[in-house]
Design a protein around this motif. Structure first.
Motif, PDB file in Angstrom:
ATOM      1  N   VAL A  66      11.704  -5.117  15.708  1.00  0.00           N
ATOM      2  CA  VAL A  66      11.478  -6.278  14.845  1.00  0.00           C
ATOM      3  C   VAL A  66      10.083  -6.235  14.227  1.00  0.00           C
ATOM      4  N   CYS A  67       9.905  -7.020  13.158  1.00  0.00           N
ATOM      5  CA  CYS A  67       8.595  -7.079  12.503  1.00  0.00           C
ATOM      6  C   CYS A  67       7.679  -8.019  13.284  1.00  0.00           C
ATOM      7  N   CYS A 110      11.809 -11.474  20.686  1.00  0.00           N
ATOM      8  CA  CYS A 110      12.144 -11.956  19.340  1.00  0.00           C
ATOM      9  C   CYS A 110      12.569 -13.425  19.417  1.00  0.00           C
ATOM     10  N   ARG A 159       5.960  -1.873  13.792  1.00  0.00           N
ATOM     11  CA  ARG A 159       7.261  -2.184  14.378  1.00  0.00           C
ATOM     12  C   ARG A 159       7.051  -2.593  15.823  1.00  0.00           C
ATOM     13  N   CYS A 182      13.524  -4.769   9.755  1.00  0.00           N
ATOM     14  CA  CYS A 182      13.507  -5.626  10.934  1.00  0.00           C
ATOM     15  C   CYS A 182      14.950  -5.999  11.274  1.00  0.00           C
TER      16      CYS A 182
END
Length: 213
Positions: free
Chosen positions: A46-47, A68, A36, A22
């Protein structure tokens, strides 16, 4: 994208295969956390934990989009003081050091008797005596660093399978590397032979991919 442009212009998406973790919390993507997600504001991979925010994005007709945490705070106008925390030595972004490096490329890497693995290796200009190893060129945290000073270089190939290999040894630690071709191996050795003596190349730009020579 600059903070002022977040949400106003569509970002360049980082491809899934360019990262192994991430890009925000640095959690590795493994079999369990392999989902993902892309932040629709900055394009980072990002996770799920870090993509659990939504903001209205101007470039998408002000529709709510997954973003995010960092972009969420910027877009809604609140600052996150955590960013001020000092980055650890491994937390230098690969793209940052690769763009200003003495040399960088993929190399096969082996430690002790573990299997060979592919690593994105970088020797940054501002730390020309340290070799940084990343899982992929866009990773935001290095897997390992090797301070090269004092290592012994052995450039005899270890096996017929990897003819362009070389080895770095210092007391009990042994690091084996293999390049895809002899030319790349020699470029790395040129820099490493200097680094182990505490020297840096005078004209590092000559090492940057000039394969016509």
């Amino acid at each position: 994208l600059q903070n002022a442009e977040l949400g106003k212009r569509a970002p360049r998406w980082i491809r899934d295969n360019e990262v192994t973790m991430c890009m925000k919390c640095k959690e590795p993507f493994n079999a369990l956390t392999r989902r993902r997600h892309h932040c629709r504001a900055c394009g980072y991979v990002v996770c799920w934990k870090c993509s659990d925010y939504k903001a209205h994005l101007e470039y998408d007709g002000n529709k709510l989009n997954k973003v995010c945490k960092d972009c969420y705070h910027v877009i809604i106008g609140c600052t996150d003081s955590e960013e001020k925390k000092k980055k650890g030595i491994l937390e230098i972004e690969s793209a940052e050091v690769s763009g200003n490096s003495v040399i960088c490329s993929f190399l096969q890497y082996m430690e002790k008797s573990k299997p060979w693995q592919k690593a994105w290796c970088v020797i940054p200009k501002q730390e020309a005596l340290v070799l940084y190893m990343y899982g992929a060129p866009q990773d935001v945290k290095a897997l390992a660093t090797i301070p090269l000073l004092g290592y012994t270089v052995d450039d005899t190939p270890r096996s017929a399978d990897l003819p362009h290999s070389f080895k770095l040894t210092q007391s009990k630690s042994v690091h084996s590397f293999a390049a895809d071709n002899e030319e790349l191996k020699q470029k790395w050795l040129k820099v490493i032979h200097l680094a182990v003596k505490g020297e840096t190349p005078e004209h590092p730009n000559e090492l940057q991919g000039n394969s016509e020579e």
